[in-house]
Design a protein around this motif. Structure first.
Motif, PDB file in Angstrom:
ATOM      1  N   THR A  12      75.694  -8.034 -68.216  1.00 25.54           N
ATOM      2  CA  THR A  12      76.183  -7.330 -67.031  1.00 25.54           C
ATOM      3  C   THR A  12      75.110  -6.392 -66.500  1.00 25.54           C
ATOM      4  OG1 THR A  12      78.456  -7.457 -67.832  1.00 25.54           O
ATOM      5  CG2 THR A  12      78.003  -5.795 -66.168  1.00 25.54           C
ATOM      6  N   LYS A  13      74.962  -6.403 -65.172  1.00 25.45           N
ATOM      7  CA  LYS A  13      74.004  -5.520 -64.501  1.00 25.45           C
ATOM      8  C   LYS A  13      74.686  -4.882 -63.300  1.00 25.45           C
ATOM      9  CE  LYS A  13      69.976  -7.932 -65.971  1.00 25.45           C
ATOM     10  NZ  LYS A  13      68.612  -7.603 -66.048  1.00 25.45           N
ATOM     11  N   LEU A  14      74.310  -3.638 -63.010  1.00 24.72           N
ATOM     12  CA  LEU A  14      74.798  -2.935 -61.838  1.00 24.72           C
ATOM     13  C   LEU A  14      73.701  -2.986 -60.774  1.00 24.72           C
ATOM     14  CD1 LEU A  14      77.509  -1.624 -61.411  1.00 24.72           C
ATOM     15  CD2 LEU A  14      76.511   0.564 -62.014  1.00 24.72           C
ATOM     16  N   MET A  60      79.230   1.351 -53.598  1.00 25.20           N
ATOM     17  CA  MET A  60      77.847   1.196 -53.136  1.00 25.20           C
ATOM     18  C   MET A  60      77.062   0.211 -54.002  1.00 25.20           C
ATOM     19  SD  MET A  60      77.645   3.094 -50.461  1.00 25.20           S
ATOM     20  CE  MET A  60      75.902   3.245 -50.185  1.00 25.20           C
ATOM     21  N   LYS A  61      77.674  -0.239 -55.081  1.00 27.24           N
ATOM     22  CA  LYS A  61      77.009  -1.156 -56.007  1.00 27.24           C
ATOM     23  C   LYS A  61      77.894  -2.364 -56.271  1.00 27.24           C
ATOM     24  CE  LYS A  61      74.451   2.483 -58.308  1.00 27.24           C
ATOM     25  NZ  LYS A  61      73.062   2.167 -58.500  1.00 27.24           N
ATOM     26  N   GLU A  62      77.295  -3.361 -56.899  1.00 23.72           N
ATOM     27  CA  GLU A  62      78.035  -4.526 -57.378  1.00 23.72           C
ATOM     28  C   GLU A  62      77.749  -4.682 -58.866  1.00 23.72           C
ATOM     29  OE1 GLU A  62      78.012  -7.489 -53.535  1.00 23.72           O
ATOM     30  OE2 GLU A  62      76.331  -7.597 -54.936  1.00 23.72           O
ATOM     31  N   GLU A  63      78.774  -5.048 -59.616  1.00 25.27           N
ATOM     32  CA  GLU A  63      78.603  -5.331 -61.040  1.00 25.27           C
ATOM     33  C   GLU A  63      78.506  -6.844 -61.183  1.00 25.27           C
ATOM     34  OE1 GLU A  63      80.782  -3.338 -64.556  1.00 25.27           O
ATOM     35  OE2 GLU A  63      81.892  -5.171 -64.082  1.00 25.27           O
ATOM     36  N   TRP A  64      77.321  -7.310 -61.595  1.00 23.78           N
ATOM     37  CA  TRP A  64      77.082  -8.739 -61.793  1.00 23.78           C
ATOM     38  C   TRP A  64      77.225  -9.058 -63.267  1.00 23.78           C
ATOM     39  CZ3 TRP A  64      72.006 -10.322 -58.818  1.00 23.78           C
ATOM     40  CH2 TRP A  64      72.164 -10.077 -57.461  1.00 23.78           C
ATOM     41  N   THR A  65      78.029 -10.044 -63.597  1.00 26.88           N
ATOM     42  CA  THR A  65      78.157 -10.493 -64.978  1.00 26.88           C
ATOM     43  C   THR A  65      77.820 -11.979 -65.031  1.00 26.88           C
ATOM     44  OG1 THR A  65      79.863  -8.850 -65.431  1.00 26.88           O
ATOM     45  CG2 THR A  65      79.685 -10.701 -66.974  1.00 26.88           C
ATOM     46  N   TYR A  66      76.856 -12.304 -65.870  1.00 26.66           N
ATOM     47  CA  TYR A  66      76.446 -13.691 -66.087  1.00 26.66           C
ATOM     48  C   TYR A  66      76.959 -14.084 -67.460  1.00 26.66           C
ATOM     49  CZ  TYR A  66      73.406 -17.834 -65.903  1.00 26.66           C
ATOM     50  OH  TYR A  66      72.926 -19.119 -65.855  1.00 26.66           O
TER      51      TYR A  66
END
Length: 85
Positions: A12-14, A60-66
């Motif tokens: 997970t990345k913000l 203001m951000k998105e949480e990306w989970t791969y």
């Protein structure tokens, strides 16, 4: 009793929504590469896994989970996706 080996992994990345398209694409590629390297490190063939992205809006951000799924988790995921629609 022996512990069951994991059959899925998640990174997970913000990410800032204001980040350029170039940086967003680079972050995505880096995350995919890193996942493949981690799977190899733990003895999982990356070609035997399926992968899914999930993006959650965080203002203001998105949480990306791969996520990577193999073995039992892959079978479960494919069965669930096959029954949708």
């Amino acid at each position: 009793m022996a512990r069951k080996k994991p059959t899925q992994a998640h990174i997970t990345k913000l990410i800032s929504k204001s980040q350029s398209e170039f940086l967003r694409a680079r972050t995505k590629k880096q995350t995919e590469y890193y996942m493949g390297a981690k799977l190899l490190e733990v003895g999982v063939n990356p070609d035997k896994a399926i992968y899914r992205w999930q993006i959650v809006d965080k203002g203001m951000k998105e949480e990306w989970t791969y996520s990577a799924y193999w073995g039992d988790s892959r079978e479960t995921m494919e069965a669930e996706e096959g029954s949708v629609g």
